[in-house]
Write an enzyme that holds these catalytic residues in place. Sequence first.
Site, PDB file in Angstrom:
ATOM      1  N   CYS A   1       0.843  -1.201   0.000  1.00  0.00           N
ATOM      2  CA  CYS A   1       0.000   0.000   0.000  1.00  0.00           C
ATOM      3  C   CYS A   1       0.879   1.254   0.000  1.00  0.00           C
ATOM      4  O   CYS A   1       1.980   1.259  -0.582  1.00  0.00           O
ATOM      5  CB  CYS A   1      -0.972  -0.019   1.172  1.00  0.00           C
ATOM      6  SG  CYS A   1      -2.253   1.260   1.043  1.00  0.00           S
TER       7      CYS A   1
ATOM      8  N   ASP B   1      -3.224   1.096  10.255  1.00  0.00           N
ATOM      9  CA  ASP B   1      -4.432   1.898  10.464  1.00  0.00           C
ATOM     10  C   ASP B   1      -4.825   1.844  11.931  1.00  0.00           C
ATOM     11  O   ASP B   1      -5.208   2.846  12.515  1.00  0.00           O
ATOM     12  CB  ASP B   1      -5.574   1.397   9.577  1.00  0.00           C
ATOM     13  CG  ASP B   1      -5.608   2.190   8.290  1.00  0.00           C
ATOM     14  OD1 ASP B   1      -4.704   1.995   7.457  1.00  0.00           O
ATOM     15  OD2 ASP B   1      -6.502   3.056   8.150  1.00  0.00           O
TER      16      ASP B   1
END
Length: 309
Positions: free
Chosen positions: A127, A196
């Site tokens: 990512c 996250d």
Amino acid sequence: MNQIISATASDIRDMRVRGAGRIARAGATALADYAASYEGRSLEEFRNDLRKASEVILGSRPTAVSLWNGVHYTLRGISSAETFEAARDSVIANGKEFVTNSEQAVQRIARIGAKRIKDGDVLMTHCNSSVAIGVILEAVRQGKDIKVYATESRPWRQGILTVNDLSKGGVDTTLIIDSAVRSVMSRVDRVFVGADTITSSGSLINKIGTSQVAMAANEARAEVNVCSETYKFSPKTMFGDTVTIEERDISEVVRPGEIPENVRVFNPVFDTTPAKYIDNIITEVGIMSPGAVYGVMVKQFGESIFDLE
Ligand code: RUB
């Protein structure tokens, strides 16, 4: 809803602002700007309006606890403030302080994390984590000769951002498709990913596919490093709360008319990597094993952790 708040919420929802650190800073900044431009004078109304504004911000993306922690940090002390002015000034100061602390944490993690990287290492990242990229760029800045494999990260293809960031920083970078992870892993020494959310048991919630990267790394004996500011630790998970995994629209995966109407598309955008697949969590307060997260959480959040709603 106020323009500053709704614009920030839609920027986060539509991913014009993305990545857990950036969305947390955007949320804190929006609340501070909202407070600075607030036109009323009543303390009670201000508190209610702030509560509504924070709900709008928090509703924009559900998974990253950084946003929740950024919002709660910014609103600290408003229930005990005695005047409107005191409440407003504290929101403005807290929002700014959160952003400054966050930026300093990212820089510190870069310095701490770069020590894990050895000259000649081959790395993999997944990512687009500004914190993981910061670590890699710092190692290169220190003169270490490294190679990085970066995954494409379907469906949003954040890997394209990553290879641009790395290449600009002078890193020897190779883009791979997500399904090449296991086959390429045999060449990799260390994985660096962002976060996250990190749970009290040290599990990681990050971009979908992170768990596959970590499992492949575990099989190939490559080290898995998670680069995370401590405001990505989720205090609520101490009490058994689970983390909501965001699902996004199917238009991110297929074009209209491309598949039969009776075929469903499932598009979860984050996944959970169990703590047993993680070697190190690199934070601004040092490098720790997943098992140490609980203790750091209690220390970082202090007694207020037990007042959480
Ligand atoms: C981004 C993502 C990142 C983390 C950490 O997902 O999963 O790895 O948010 O980012 P999305 P950072 O693109 O869906 O927001 O290290 O920049 O905080």
